[in-house]
Design a protein around this motif. Structure first.
Motif, PDB file in Angstrom:
ATOM      1  N   ARG A 142      41.786  36.168  39.021  1.00  0.00           N
ATOM      2  CA  ARG A 142      42.138  37.191  38.024  1.00  0.00           C
ATOM      3  C   ARG A 142      43.367  36.763  37.224  1.00  0.00           C
ATOM      4  O   ARG A 142      43.655  37.344  36.177  1.00  0.00           O
ATOM      5  N   SER A 225      33.373  34.355  35.571  1.00  0.00           N
ATOM      6  CA  SER A 225      32.724  35.629  35.273  1.00  0.00           C
ATOM      7  C   SER A 225      33.221  36.662  36.275  1.00  0.00           C
ATOM      8  O   SER A 225      33.672  36.316  37.374  1.00  0.00           O
ATOM      9  N   ILE A 226      33.137  37.931  35.929  1.00  0.00           N
ATOM     10  CA  ILE A 226      33.602  38.971  36.843  1.00  0.00           C
ATOM     11  C   ILE A 226      32.806  38.931  38.150  1.00  0.00           C
ATOM     12  O   ILE A 226      33.343  39.229  39.231  1.00  0.00           O
TER      13      ILE A 226
END
Length: 298
Positions: A142, A225-226
């Motif tokens: 993150r 990607s999340i």
């Protein structure tokens, strides 16, 4: 309580002149009574006194593979896996500490954290017991777009679990394509320019471990990607415990400043023990009380 006689210490890596002798002496003192293995390379000239205390494994030297052309950097995935796996295979104990040939320890207090965090989600649990790893180079995707980038400096856990991680086809044709994958490909936006490799060595180790159990959709090391970010956190929460180097009590003689101040906000691209506790609470145990960051650290 885990006894030292039930532990195998696997020291892996080159025999660094004037460094590794200090490391091996430290291991003998700190882990007195443990089974000791030094997994190194052919041609290394090792002091005779260590041959009496350690089971020495001489591994074939893997070809050096550049993952960058300027400056020249080396992608040591295959050498790391080979020396680690061959050391692990020789263990006759229930527990394994995998460490490096440039690292020393002050104590064994990290053992207090093993099997302390017992909650898990069955969907993402692979290992029998959570393995302890270091926060150093365990990247928070993150904050820095590198999913599945776990530290490979230190592992402690059950032999059966450590073997699951390192039992990889490290010399496969697929792995041989990784180091120079971006030589003639367009790099992603966040790619560190000096690297040509598809994945960092740490990522490739984790990905090759996990793909034996999950279908992983990750195109390259910066595919943050999340979905990949959340998957990273779920794997960490359910299979690992991330401790800061000061909690593990280890220091690197070749890189003496690597462990300083890792809880400070300035170093927030790492998943520290305090960050890991929040991840563990989120995915494994909603009732767990995670430590808060102190004003001093801010």
């Amino acid at each position: 309580m885990i006894k030292k006689k039930d532990i195998t210490v696997v020291v892996q890596g080159p025999y660094f002149k004037e460094i590794t002798s200090k490391v091996l002496n430290n291991i003998c003192k700190t882990f007195k009574g443990s089974e000791l293995i030094f997994s190194t390379y052919r041609g290394e000239k090792i002091d005779q006194k260590f041959k009496k205390k350690f089971n020495i494994i001489y591994n074939k030297i893997p070809p050096k593979t550049p993952n960058s052309l300027k400056p020249l950097m080396y992608y040591n995935y295959s050498g790391h896996i080979r020396t680690s796996l061959n050391g692990v295979k020789k263990s006759t104990k229930n527990y394994i500490l995998k460490t490096r040939s440039d690292v020393i320890f002050s104590n064994t207090n990290f053992l207090d954290y093993f099997d302390k965090f017992k909650y898990f989600n069955k969907k993402h649990k692979i290992l029998k017991k959570k393995i302890i790893i270091s926060s150093h180079y365990t990247i928070d995707p993150r904050r820095n777009p590198l999913p599945l980038h776990f530290s490979d400096w230190f592992f402690f856990g059950l032999k059966c679990d450590i073997e699951k991680i390192f039992n990889q086809k490290y010399m496969s044709s697929e792995n041989k394509k990784v180091p120079l994958w971006f030589l003639n490909r367009k790099k992603p936006k966040f790619f560190f320019n000096e690297y040509k490799s598809r994945f960092r060595a740490e990522q490739n180790l984790v990905i090759n471990f996990l793909k034996k159990y999950f279908k992983i959709n990750i195109k390259h090391g910066y595919d943050h990607s999340i979905k990949n970010v959340i998957f990273t956190e779920k794997i960490l929460a359910n299979n690992f415990v991330v401790l800061n180097p000061n909690l593990i009590s280890f220091k690197c003689l070749r890189h003496p400043n690597f462990s300083d101040n890792q809880d400070l906000i300035y170093f927030n691209e790492l998943i520290t023990f305090k960050k890991w506790q929040k991840i563990y609470k989120k995915y494994c145990n909603k009732e767990f009380k995670a430590e808060e960051i102190s004003f001093k650290e801010i």
